[in-house]
Design a protein around this motif. Structure first.
Motif, PDB file in Angstrom:
ATOM      1  N   ALA A  34     -11.338 -11.885  -1.153  1.00 50.21           N
ATOM      2  CA  ALA A  34     -11.228 -10.910  -2.234  1.00 50.21           C
ATOM      3  C   ALA A  34     -12.416 -11.063  -3.184  1.00 50.21           C
ATOM      4  O   ALA A  34     -12.722 -12.156  -3.634  1.00 50.21           O
ATOM      5  N   VAL A  35     -13.094  -9.937  -3.458  1.00 53.34           N
ATOM      6  CA  VAL A  35     -14.260  -9.986  -4.346  1.00 53.34           C
ATOM      7  C   VAL A  35     -14.044  -9.190  -5.631  1.00 53.34           C
ATOM      8  O   VAL A  35     -14.728  -9.430  -6.615  1.00 53.34           O
ATOM      9  N   ALA A  36     -13.100  -8.238  -5.641  1.00 50.96           N
ATOM     10  CA  ALA A  36     -12.838  -7.451  -6.849  1.00 50.96           C
ATOM     11  C   ALA A  36     -11.457  -6.828  -6.749  1.00 50.96           C
ATOM     12  O   ALA A  36     -11.020  -6.435  -5.666  1.00 50.96           O
ATOM     13  N   ARG A  37     -10.782  -6.749  -7.891  1.00 52.11           N
ATOM     14  CA  ARG A  37      -9.489  -6.065  -7.926  1.00 52.11           C
ATOM     15  C   ARG A  37      -9.740  -4.596  -8.219  1.00 52.11           C
ATOM     16  O   ARG A  37     -10.562  -4.259  -9.065  1.00 52.11           O
ATOM     17  N   ARG A  38      -9.019  -3.716  -7.528  1.00 54.18           N
ATOM     18  CA  ARG A  38      -9.241  -2.279  -7.656  1.00 54.18           C
ATOM     19  C   ARG A  38      -7.911  -1.537  -7.757  1.00 54.18           C
ATOM     20  O   ARG A  38      -6.931  -1.919  -7.123  1.00 54.18           O
ATOM     21  N   SER A  39      -7.903  -0.453  -8.537  1.00 53.67           N
ATOM     22  CA  SER A  39      -6.843   0.542  -8.517  1.00 53.67           C
ATOM     23  C   SER A  39      -7.500   1.806  -7.980  1.00 53.67           C
ATOM     24  O   SER A  39      -8.478   2.279  -8.548  1.00 53.67           O
ATOM     25  N   LEU A  40      -6.985   2.308  -6.869  1.00 53.84           N
ATOM     26  CA  LEU A  40      -7.628   3.417  -6.177  1.00 53.84           C
ATOM     27  C   LEU A  40      -6.705   4.635  -6.114  1.00 53.84           C
ATOM     28  O   LEU A  40      -5.510   4.511  -5.847  1.00 53.84           O
ATOM     29  N   PHE A  41      -7.285   5.806  -6.328  1.00 54.86           N
ATOM     30  CA  PHE A  41      -6.596   7.090  -6.219  1.00 54.86           C
ATOM     31  C   PHE A  41      -6.956   7.647  -4.851  1.00 54.86           C
ATOM     32  O   PHE A  41      -8.111   7.989  -4.607  1.00 54.86           O
ATOM     33  N   VAL A  42      -5.993   7.669  -3.933  1.00 59.45           N
ATOM     34  CA  VAL A  42      -6.301   7.995  -2.543  1.00 59.45           C
ATOM     35  C   VAL A  42      -5.353   9.046  -1.988  1.00 59.45           C
ATOM     36  O   VAL A  42      -4.257   9.259  -2.483  1.00 59.45           O
ATOM     37  N   MET A  43      -5.818   9.674  -0.914  1.00 60.35           N
ATOM     38  CA  MET A  43      -4.974  10.554  -0.116  1.00 60.35           C
ATOM     39  C   MET A  43      -4.621   9.738   1.131  1.00 60.35           C
ATOM     40  O   MET A  43      -5.518   9.339   1.880  1.00 60.35           O
ATOM     41  N   PRO A  44      -3.335   9.419   1.340  1.00 59.93           N
ATOM     42  CA  PRO A  44      -2.963   8.535   2.450  1.00 59.93           C
ATOM     43  C   PRO A  44      -3.492   8.990   3.807  1.00 59.93           C
ATOM     44  O   PRO A  44      -3.824   8.164   4.640  1.00 59.93           O
ATOM     45  N   GLY A  45      -3.612  10.292   4.017  1.00 56.95           N
ATOM     46  CA  GLY A  45      -4.118  10.790   5.290  1.00 56.95           C
ATOM     47  C   GLY A  45      -5.567  10.424   5.536  1.00 56.95           C
ATOM     48  O   GLY A  45      -6.037  10.439   6.667  1.00 56.95           O
ATOM     49  N   GLY A  46      -6.303  10.072   4.486  1.00 52.35           N
ATOM     50  CA  GLY A  46      -7.704   9.714   4.635  1.00 52.35           C
ATOM     51  C   GLY A  46      -7.946   8.225   4.815  1.00 52.35           C
ATOM     52  O   GLY A  46      -9.080   7.788   4.980  1.00 52.35           O
ATOM     53  N   LEU A  47      -6.866   7.439   4.801  1.00 54.61           N
ATOM     54  CA  LEU A  47      -7.009   5.989   4.948  1.00 54.61           C
ATOM     55  C   LEU A  47      -6.992   5.597   6.415  1.00 54.61           C
ATOM     56  O   LEU A  47      -6.316   6.209   7.237  1.00 54.61           O
ATOM     57  N   ILE A  48      -7.741   4.562   6.723  1.00 55.32           N
ATOM     58  CA  ILE A  48      -7.730   3.987   8.069  1.00 55.32           C
ATOM     59  C   ILE A  48      -7.108   2.607   7.942  1.00 55.32           C
ATOM     60  O   ILE A  48      -7.641   1.742   7.244  1.00 55.32           O
TER      61      ILE A  48
END
Length: 74
Positions: A34-48
């Protein structure tokens, strides 16, 4: 634009647009750490989603023996 690898901690229940979600996680470096903590706004269909990584081999710890000193009573 470059892809990032993230270890997802949780899906946040923040308000979003339909079909989107907030996830909380750690960005992973080249070695998988782990190098950085993130909060991400994503579209689940675009995740791999990748397969979970194999557990890292644990290196045995070496311990220095505790020094024992004589106890004198009374």
């Amino acid at each position: 634009m470059r892809p990032i690898f993230v270890r997802v901690i949780r899906v946040l229940d923040w308000p979003t647009y339909d079909g989107w979600l907030w996830i909380d996680g750690y960005e992973l470096g080249a070695k998988g750490d782990a190098v950085a903590r993130r909060s991400l706004f994503v579209m689940p269909g675009g995740l791999i989603w990748s397969d979970p990584p194999a557990p890292a081999a644990c290196r045995p710890t070496t311990r220095t023996p505790a020094k024992r000193t004589p106890v004198r009573l009374g």
